[in-house]
Every structure is written in structure tokens, then in C-alpha cells.
Enzyme design. Sequence first.
Site, PDB file in Angstrom:
ATOM      1  N   GLU A 263     -51.724 -62.688 -43.059  1.00  0.00           N
ATOM      2  CA  GLU A 263     -52.217 -63.901 -42.035  1.00  0.00           C
ATOM      3  C   GLU A 263     -53.864 -63.945 -42.403  1.00  0.00           C
ATOM      4  O   GLU A 263     -54.502 -62.966 -42.530  1.00  0.00           O
ATOM      5  CB  GLU A 263     -52.248 -62.893 -40.641  1.00  0.00           C
ATOM      6  CG  GLU A 263     -52.664 -63.717 -39.434  1.00  0.00           C
ATOM      7  CD  GLU A 263     -53.781 -63.613 -38.919  1.00  0.00           C
ATOM      8  OE1 GLU A 263     -54.722 -64.385 -39.419  1.00  0.00           O
ATOM      9  OE2 GLU A 263     -54.429 -62.685 -38.069  1.00  0.00           O
ATOM     10  N   CYS A 302     -59.445 -65.323 -36.037  1.00  0.00           N
ATOM     11  CA  CYS A 302     -58.936 -66.270 -37.202  1.00  0.00           C
ATOM     12  C   CYS A 302     -58.340 -67.466 -36.511  1.00  0.00           C
ATOM     13  O   CYS A 302     -58.534 -68.702 -37.060  1.00  0.00           O
ATOM     14  CB  CYS A 302     -57.576 -65.648 -37.962  1.00  0.00           C
ATOM     15  SG  CYS A 302     -58.098 -64.302 -38.926  1.00  0.00           S
TER      16      CYS A 302
END
Length: 506
Positions: A263, A302
Site C-alpha cells: 500500500e 496516503c
Amino acid sequence: MTKYARPGTADAIMSFQSRYDNWIGNEWVAPVKGQYFENPTPVTGQNFCDVARSTAEDIELALDAAHAAAPAWGKTSVAERAIILNKIADRMEENLESIALAESWDNGKPIRETLNADIPLAIDHFRYFAGAIRAQEGSLSEINSDTVAYHFHEPLGVVGQIIPWNFPILMAVWKLAPALAAGNAIVLKPAEQTPVSILHLIGIIGDLLPAGVLNIVNGFGVEAGKPLASSPRIKKIAFTGETTTGRLIMQYASQNLIPVTLELGGKSPNVFFSDVLASNDDYQDKALEGFTMFALNQGEVCTAPSRALIQEDIFDEFLAMAAIRTKAVRQGDPLDTDTMIGAQASNDQLEKILSYIEIGKAEGAKVITGGERAELGGDLSGGYYVQPTVFTGNNKMRIFQEIFGPVVSVTSFKDYDEAIEIANDTLYGLGAGVWSRDGGVAYRAGRDIQAGRVWTNTYHQYPAHAAFGGYKQSGIGRENHLMMLSHYQQTKNLLVSYAQKAQGFF
């Protein structure tokens, strides 16, 4: 308003140790080379504990413990593993305030977020995967009247996990819960910027797991992370962090032919179509909050909506309202429940954000609000604070790159096609937001935007049962949801013949 006493002071609900070793085999184990590094709190910039600076030798000790535990843990019934995960969730809930305070002090984020989002979500993830593993079933296929194919889910064995600094506990639990539920033993390395909140947590829940099932080794990336990711003794590596490091993790994993879950970075578009201002109502208020979500967790997410795309015919009006909303974000002591935005996680990250802000100014981007380091004074003066910042510019400017701070870059679009073109004009594809009262427009935009998750008329929700992961250079694989179990399992097929006679080949 509640203002929590600082850890270790009078009336504080928790205290940190002055020094932390590694957690290996359910014991505190000193680093082999006897080295430690300082760990400052972002709240004040002052060191509050020392943490083990581990090396490959410490990783090997943790792997020894994990390999000793893995066979028995992997054969534990799913019912028993589910009970343990639920006990972990219960123990965390009983100690929610203590864990939330530890997370805020180690990371700098507002305690209102750790109390109401990070830690409750972590608790729910344990409960979700406790239920998911109980509900998971194998399968069988009848090949013919005498032959059956049985399919079983089996754990991988020993896995490695490397955790980021923006959500130290929640991101750890995203990986821990499915891995433990699936029956794996774990060696976990926290980020060196936020190494101890997870150690405070393990001090609370560690006795609930058999020795060696979960091992935590701190240290720097090259010294501890690389030996873990490149070890031939792990069957999988999971990593959350920047894309550059993710490429290295893939290289290490390829040498041992093991699967990865990555990720990675993002520069998420948040698209506002003109009908969001069709009425001055609750929906309009919700959309303005959606714009301001770039400042959640100090922008250290993110999927932060750090590229706002506003349709031309409402651009000026919407931006003016959004600027007012941004200016109302309350910045202050992270341990005050009224504080909405706290400190950046490290001094390095603070300097990176400030440098990008200066780059934006030099490129000609216009500062609508913010644009400076936040000077809060008093005993917060040494902390790592940045004003929530709104820029206007264009998608080619460097401020439209991933900054990972409370900075949003705003541009306009003419029509639907241009909105999608700008939204997809990025190396990343982790998250996105779409805002429209027209369900058809919102649906089409959600399908056309190249991102693993598209929030529609909402943003920054992270339920356990919604798959999360990226397109393009934002990663490989998914986290959360039932499908995550398969990332920590391998399939065993038993092809069984019940026929009495030979096949007849020889």
C-alpha cells in the site's frame, strides 16, 4: 473540552518506559548490539524514550520465535483464534483512552481522532476478522462419481510486516488482524518515527497470544527493515509506505519468490461538480467538509484528498467558502479534545512539507490560506506544526505531487471529460472523491476514475469490510474485507479417488 495530562506527568492515565527493547517470544529482549535511538514526541519536539535500534541479528531472533510458534498456531482451530482476537478487541476497548493517548503522543495527531477513529477502528478490525475466519469455508468439487477435489485454506506460516508512521496502530492492525486470523506467525517492524505506541499496546494485549506468534522488532529501514523483507525465512511481506521503498520491497521479495502486499503513495483527486452548490443545505455543508478533509491527520494519509478539482462555474464561490471552512480548523495541543489538527509525525516530514510550500510559491501557485509553519508558542513551540494550506495552481506544478501534509492544491475543470482527465493525470491511483447530487454523474465518475477506492459524497471512511488498495503505482493487493484473508493463506487441494479399480494407464 477535555485536555489529557501528558504521559508520565501527574494525573496522566499512562506512562511510557524510559527505554524499550524488542518484543520477541512474549518477552522484552534487548537488541543484540545494545544500541538504542531517541524517540521525540512531535507535540513538543522533546525526546521521551529510547528505542531498540535493531539489526539483522535481532530479526533472526524474532524469526526463530515465530518459526517455533507457527506450526501450533497454524493448527489452532479457527474458533479458538477468533476467541483470542475478540479478547484482544475487548482488552483494547477497556484501555481505549490509554492507547489513544500513547498514539497521540508518539505520532502527534489529535487525541479526538485516536479516541473516536483510529483505536475504535482497530478494535473493530479485530472483531471483523474474528467473525470472518469463523465464516470462511473451503469447497469441494465433484470431478466424477468416484473423484472429489477438496480445497482447504492453510496459513502461509511466518510473515513479515512493515508499518508506516501515519497510523502506527491502525495500520498495524490492518495487517495483524487478518494474518493472525488466518493462522500465521508474525515479525513486525514499526516505523522508526513512531516506534512505541505499538509497544504500549503489546504491553496490554501481549499475554493473550501464544509466545512467538507476534514479535515486534524496532529499528531503521536499512538496518532492520531490509533484513526482514529480504529474509528467506518469511513466506510473505506486507508493507505500507512510500512508492520508492515499495519497489525495493518487491525486489527483495522477488529474490525469494514470496508474495507481497503493498500500500503505497497517492495524490488523490477530490472532484466537486457544480451542483454541489445548487442549494444551501446539509449536502452543501457536507461537501465543504469533504474539501477540508485534506487536513485530517495533518494530511498524513496516503489517500488524503490533496488535489481538489472544482467545476469552473462554481470555482470562485466554492473556493471562498472552502477557505473559510479551512480557516476554522482549530490547531493546537494534540491532547486537547477540541484540537482538530495536531503536529506532523517528525521533524523531517515538517521540513519536507515546508519545502514543498516554498516550491509552490516559487512556481507561482497562489496561497489562499495558510502557507507557513504554525507557531503555537509556549511548550508547544518546539513541536512540528504546519498551518492548513490551500493553493491554487495547475496539475503540472510540483505541489500537485505527494506532499503528505495539510496542503491541498486546487484547480478548475470545464466539464465531465476534463474532470476525469485531470483526475487520472497522476502516477497514483489509491483514492479519490466525487461530489455530485446527480447519482448518474457520481456513479460514472466513480467508475471512470482510476483509483482503488472512490468515495462518493463522502471521504475518509475506513470500515473493516470495505476493500482498500491501489491502482497504478499505489500498490499491489488489497487490505481489509474478507478477501484479505486470502492474502495470508494458501490453498491446499486434496484430489481424492474413491474408486476401487486402477486408472488403467499401466
